[in-house]
Motif scaffolding. Sequence first.
Motif, PDB file in Angstrom:
ATOM      1  N   GLY A   1     -41.327  25.720  45.662  1.00 39.62           N
ATOM      2  CA  GLY A   1     -40.895  24.834  45.376  1.00 39.62           C
ATOM      3  C   GLY A   1     -41.212  24.114  43.595  1.00 39.62           C
ATOM      4  N   LEU A   2     -40.856  23.020  42.998  1.00 37.40           N
ATOM      5  CA  LEU A   2     -40.382  22.868  41.693  1.00 37.40           C
ATOM      6  C   LEU A   2     -42.172  22.867  41.333  1.00 37.40           C
ATOM      7  N   VAL A   3     -42.282  23.565  40.360  1.00 36.84           N
ATOM      8  CA  VAL A   3     -43.504  24.135  39.426  1.00 36.84           C
ATOM      9  C   VAL A   3     -43.122  23.138  37.990  1.00 36.84           C
ATOM     10  N   ASN A   4     -43.534  21.603  37.940  1.00 40.68           N
ATOM     11  CA  ASN A   4     -43.169  21.323  35.891  1.00 40.68           C
ATOM     12  C   ASN A   4     -44.840  20.674  35.505  1.00 40.68           C
ATOM     13  N   ALA A   5     -44.797  21.354  34.577  1.00 40.77           N
ATOM     14  CA  ALA A   5     -46.029  21.250  33.925  1.00 40.77           C
ATOM     15  C   ALA A   5     -45.674  21.698  32.144  1.00 40.77           C
ATOM     16  N   GLU A   6     -46.474  21.441  30.905  1.00 47.91           N
ATOM     17  CA  GLU A   6     -46.644  21.664  29.940  1.00 47.91           C
ATOM     18  C   GLU A   6     -46.739  22.551  30.457  1.00 47.91           C
ATOM     19  N   GLU A   7     -47.224  23.233  30.744  1.00 46.70           N
ATOM     20  CA  GLU A   7     -48.029  24.654  30.118  1.00 46.70           C
ATOM     21  C   GLU A   7     -48.365  25.622  31.533  1.00 46.70           C
ATOM     22  N   ILE A   8     -47.687  26.973  32.145  1.00 44.13           N
ATOM     23  CA  ILE A   8     -47.904  27.182  33.550  1.00 44.13           C
ATOM     24  C   ILE A   8     -47.600  28.864  33.185  1.00 44.13           C
ATOM     25  N   VAL A   9     -49.355  29.478  34.335  1.00 46.32           N
ATOM     26  CA  VAL A   9     -49.418  30.435  34.185  1.00 46.32           C
ATOM     27  C   VAL A   9     -48.985  31.125  35.103  1.00 46.32           C
ATOM     28  N   VAL A  10     -48.407  32.523  35.792  1.00 46.20           N
ATOM     29  CA  VAL A  10     -48.171  32.531  37.355  1.00 46.20           C
ATOM     30  C   VAL A  10     -48.750  34.261  37.156  1.00 46.20           C
ATOM     31  N   GLN A  11     -50.238  33.970  37.989  1.00 48.79           N
ATOM     32  CA  GLN A  11     -50.554  35.240  38.391  1.00 48.79           C
ATOM     33  C   GLN A  11     -49.967  35.669  40.354  1.00 48.79           C
ATOM     34  N   GLY A  12     -49.945  34.713  40.563  1.00 49.18           N
ATOM     35  CA  GLY A  12     -49.753  34.780  42.275  1.00 49.18           C
ATOM     36  C   GLY A  12     -47.676  34.970  41.992  1.00 49.18           C
ATOM     37  N   ALA A  13     -47.269  33.989  43.733  1.00 55.49           N
ATOM     38  CA  ALA A  13     -45.899  33.832  43.837  1.00 55.49           C
ATOM     39  C   ALA A  13     -45.663  32.488  43.811  1.00 55.49           C
ATOM     40  N   VAL A  14     -44.073  32.482  43.252  1.00 59.29           N
ATOM     41  CA  VAL A  14     -43.605  31.084  42.714  1.00 59.29           C
ATOM     42  C   VAL A  14     -42.063  31.352  43.767  1.00 59.29           C
ATOM     43  N   PHE A  15     -41.878  30.405  44.076  1.00 61.98           N
ATOM     44  CA  PHE A  15     -40.822  30.671  44.966  1.00 61.98           C
ATOM     45  C   PHE A  15     -40.169  29.339  44.544  1.00 61.98           C
ATOM     46  N   GLY A  16     -39.544  29.031  44.224  1.00 63.16           N
ATOM     47  CA  GLY A  16     -38.350  28.072  43.666  1.00 63.16           C
ATOM     48  C   GLY A  16     -38.170  27.473  41.884  1.00 63.16           C
ATOM     49  N   THR A  17     -38.104  26.614  41.478  1.00 66.35           N
ATOM     50  CA  THR A  17     -37.823  26.913  39.811  1.00 66.35           C
ATOM     51  C   THR A  17     -39.124  26.022  39.304  1.00 66.35           C
TER      52      THR A  17
ATOM     53  N   VAL B   1     -41.745  35.840  41.402  1.00 68.49           N
ATOM     54  CA  VAL B   1     -40.824  34.874  40.625  1.00 68.49           C
ATOM     55  C   VAL B   1     -39.608  34.908  41.132  1.00 68.49           C
ATOM     56  N   GLU B   2     -39.611  34.278  42.102  1.00 66.45           N
ATOM     57  CA  GLU B   2     -38.136  33.686  42.412  1.00 66.45           C
ATOM     58  C   GLU B   2     -37.330  32.723  42.357  1.00 66.45           C
ATOM     59  N   GLY B   3     -36.778  32.175  41.465  1.00 68.36           N
ATOM     60  CA  GLY B   3     -36.026  31.066  41.286  1.00 68.36           C
ATOM     61  C   GLY B   3     -36.262  30.842  39.775  1.00 68.36           C
ATOM     62  N   ASP B   4     -35.370  29.950  39.893  1.00 69.36           N
ATOM     63  CA  ASP B   4     -35.474  29.853  37.886  1.00 69.36           C
ATOM     64  C   ASP B   4     -36.385  29.427  36.888  1.00 69.36           C
ATOM     65  N   LEU B   5     -35.681  29.495  36.267  1.00 70.77           N
ATOM     66  CA  LEU B   5     -37.039  29.372  35.086  1.00 70.77           C
ATOM     67  C   LEU B   5     -36.360  28.616  33.555  1.00 70.77           C
ATOM     68  N   TYR B   6     -37.074  27.159  33.316  1.00 70.23           N
ATOM     69  CA  TYR B   6     -36.985  26.198  31.692  1.00 70.23           C
ATOM     70  C   TYR B   6     -37.949  26.395  31.083  1.00 70.23           C
ATOM     71  N   HIS B   7     -37.770  26.577  30.204  1.00 64.71           N
ATOM     72  CA  HIS B   7     -38.696  26.799  29.078  1.00 64.71           C
ATOM     73  C   HIS B   7     -38.295  26.847  27.525  1.00 64.71           C
ATOM     74  N   GLN B   8     -39.458  26.976  26.440  1.00 63.64           N
ATOM     75  CA  GLN B   8     -38.746  26.840  25.216  1.00 63.64           C
ATOM     76  C   GLN B   8     -39.633  27.944  25.277  1.00 63.64           C
ATOM     77  N   THR B   9     -41.212  28.340  25.257  1.00 60.94           N
ATOM     78  CA  THR B   9     -41.594  29.858  25.253  1.00 60.94           C
ATOM     79  C   THR B   9     -41.907  30.252  26.338  1.00 60.94           C
TER      80      THR B   9
END
Length: 161
Positions: A89-105, A119-127
């Motif tokens: 699903g969606l993961v949305n925050a100021e700061e995100i650290v992924v060490q596992g799996a995300v299937f979504g935006t 990670v399988e999905g689109d990534l929207y970010h500044q850094t």
Amino acid sequence: MFTRNSDREAPPGPPASTSPAPPSPAASPTKPPSVNGGSVSSSVIGRDLTIIGSGLKIVSRGLLQVDGEVQGDVIGQKIVIGPTGKVTGLVNAEEIVVQGAVFGTIKAVDVKLAASSVVEGDLYHQTFGLEQGASFEGRSRRAGSREELVPDLDALTPTDA
């Protein structure tokens, strides 16, 4: 190549203490962890927990560590998907650290994909940081402004009446 000589002296320094070490400041229950310089609480979705729901949204105002599985949206100030964590699903925050799996935006101001991440999905970010070994399948888009990425936590959480 490396050998250990038992007849060598121990390195100089203070003698080993047999008393237990004092608790570290991070483990102190009186002072919650700090996110972006402020005092906030932290929550954990343990590795033995699976949360499934249609239209499910988990909202955290502090640090959220996901070590279990979530099938739904995860929204907060800072989110860490641990090595055993999985979010669909969606993961949305100021700061995100992924060490596992995300299937979504993923939408965040700062995104870091650790070497163990998938990670399988689109990534929207500044850094965006990508460690060697990370698996990323999708599109990476730099947002025009911070406001596009930061979730409005006040609008997502009910107010106390």
